[in-house]
Design a protein around this motif. Sequence first.
Motif, PDB file in Angstrom:
ATOM      1  N   SER A 299     109.055  82.649  56.721  1.00 26.47           N
ATOM      2  CA  SER A 299     108.346  84.467  57.298  1.00 26.47           C
ATOM      3  C   SER A 299     109.001  84.385  58.696  1.00 26.47           C
ATOM      4  N   GLN A 300     109.055  85.570  59.030  1.00 22.67           N
ATOM      5  CA  GLN A 300     109.680  85.566  60.079  1.00 22.67           C
ATOM      6  C   GLN A 300     108.302  87.045  61.160  1.00 22.67           C
ATOM      7  N   ARG A 301     107.624  86.830  60.335  1.00 25.79           N
ATOM      8  CA  ARG A 301     106.907  87.538  60.180  1.00 25.79           C
ATOM      9  C   ARG A 301     104.771  86.946  60.685  1.00 25.79           C
ATOM     10  N   GLN A 302     105.146  85.842  61.312  1.00 24.81           N
ATOM     11  CA  GLN A 302     103.677  85.224  61.026  1.00 24.81           C
ATOM     12  C   GLN A 302     102.443  85.750  61.675  1.00 24.81           C
ATOM     13  N   GLY A 303     102.548  86.712  62.213  1.00 21.38           N
ATOM     14  CA  GLY A 303     101.187  87.330  62.348  1.00 21.38           C
ATOM     15  C   GLY A 303     100.867  88.230  61.408  1.00 21.38           C
ATOM     16  N   ASN A 304     101.556  89.009  60.565  1.00 17.65           N
ATOM     17  CA  ASN A 304     100.475  89.265  59.497  1.00 17.65           C
ATOM     18  C   ASN A 304     100.904  88.539  58.153  1.00 17.65           C
ATOM     19  N   GLN A 305     101.639  87.099  58.397  1.00 19.40           N
ATOM     20  CA  GLN A 305     100.994  86.305  57.278  1.00 19.40           C
ATOM     21  C   GLN A 305     102.549  86.338  56.162  1.00 19.40           C
ATOM     22  N   THR A 306     104.147  87.118  56.637  1.00 18.23           N
ATOM     23  CA  THR A 306     104.274  87.856  54.989  1.00 18.23           C
ATOM     24  C   THR A 306     105.467  86.587  55.486  1.00 18.23           C
ATOM     25  N   SER A 307     105.739  86.386  53.895  1.00 21.54           N
ATOM     26  CA  SER A 307     106.739  85.305  53.559  1.00 21.54           C
ATOM     27  C   SER A 307     108.006  85.292  52.993  1.00 21.54           C
ATOM     28  N   VAL A 308     107.554  87.244  52.650  1.00 20.57           N
ATOM     29  CA  VAL A 308     109.647  87.879  52.503  1.00 20.57           C
ATOM     30  C   VAL A 308     109.576  88.676  53.997  1.00 20.57           C
ATOM     31  N   THR A 309     111.549  88.395  53.766  1.00 20.75           N
ATOM     32  CA  THR A 309     111.518  88.978  54.703  1.00 20.75           C
ATOM     33  C   THR A 309     112.737  89.889  54.830  1.00 20.75           C
ATOM     34  N   GLU A 310     113.094  89.898  53.269  1.00 21.75           N
ATOM     35  CA  GLU A 310     113.770  90.557  52.954  1.00 21.75           C
ATOM     36  C   GLU A 310     113.340  91.625  51.395  1.00 21.75           C
TER      37      GLU A 310
END
Length: 313
Positions: A3-14
């Motif tokens: 994850s590059q977006r831990q704030g919204n728990q996103t594991s998909v970066t592309e």
Amino acid sequence: MTSQRQGNQTSVTEFILLGFGDLPGLQVPLFLLFLVIYLVTMVGNILVIVLVVADRHLHTPMYFFLCNLSCLEICYSSTLLLQLLAGLLTGDWTISFTGCLTQFYFFGALAGSECLLLSVMSYDRYLAICNPLHYAARMSGRSCLQLALGSWIGGFIACGITTVSISQLTFCGPNSIDHFFCDFIPLVKLSCNDPLLMDMLAFTVALIVLLVPFVLTLGSYICILRTILRIRSTIGRQKAFSTCSSHLIVVSIYYGALLIAYMFPTTDLLSDFKKVLSVSYTILTPLVNPLIYALRNREVQEALCKACRELRT
């Protein structure tokens, strides 16, 4: 993927756009086709803007709104077609999470603004045909500017709220979007959140941004039709209808595709059909709009002929 977006728990970066990625043998023909469409769209809409600005006979509310519509179409086409052309040219259909949200935001904002602007243009025709004595007062320069700005700002605010909501979703895979751009429904289908909540969000967005302007536009044209039918002279009816026929054609094409694409549930049977409709309202509509207005509008034709004569001399 990490994850590059831990704030919204996103594991998909592309994400991977699958719209035309499964047609490897047609990449070059499709690239040339869409490149021609993009160039013609740019030239056509820029030409409309130049004609409206340069010819004082076109300095009326109707052409002011048409000029705004052409600006929207230029931005609209660039938002989608440049990414599509890059994918067809390089074969790289990946798009970053941030890039996908950015593309969705500008696409949604411009589409929402166009819906609002088309309803404003129908209101302009309603006043011109149904209430001509009050037309000059209600469509003053200040009123036109406020209506145009309201259309632009309304679309960007509405889509801003939607984009923020999507950015808070959890994407934990897969990351393949079954479309040629980051559209709302294919994007939220990849989230790991409650699908019922997503369906409600999709319906609410479509209701506010699409259906309300459509109802306002439809109401305006019902009043226009009733007024035209009361005109006893055949020539008078034809003249009144000719002032709004171009806009009616544009509205029918645009809203017809949008309503089917966003107001009907997406099934496996309708999925491919909706992608074809998406090509219609995202790529073909900006192409045909200037052609419709130029070919069916006598004043635009006269302005174009005048400009051609001046260029020769």
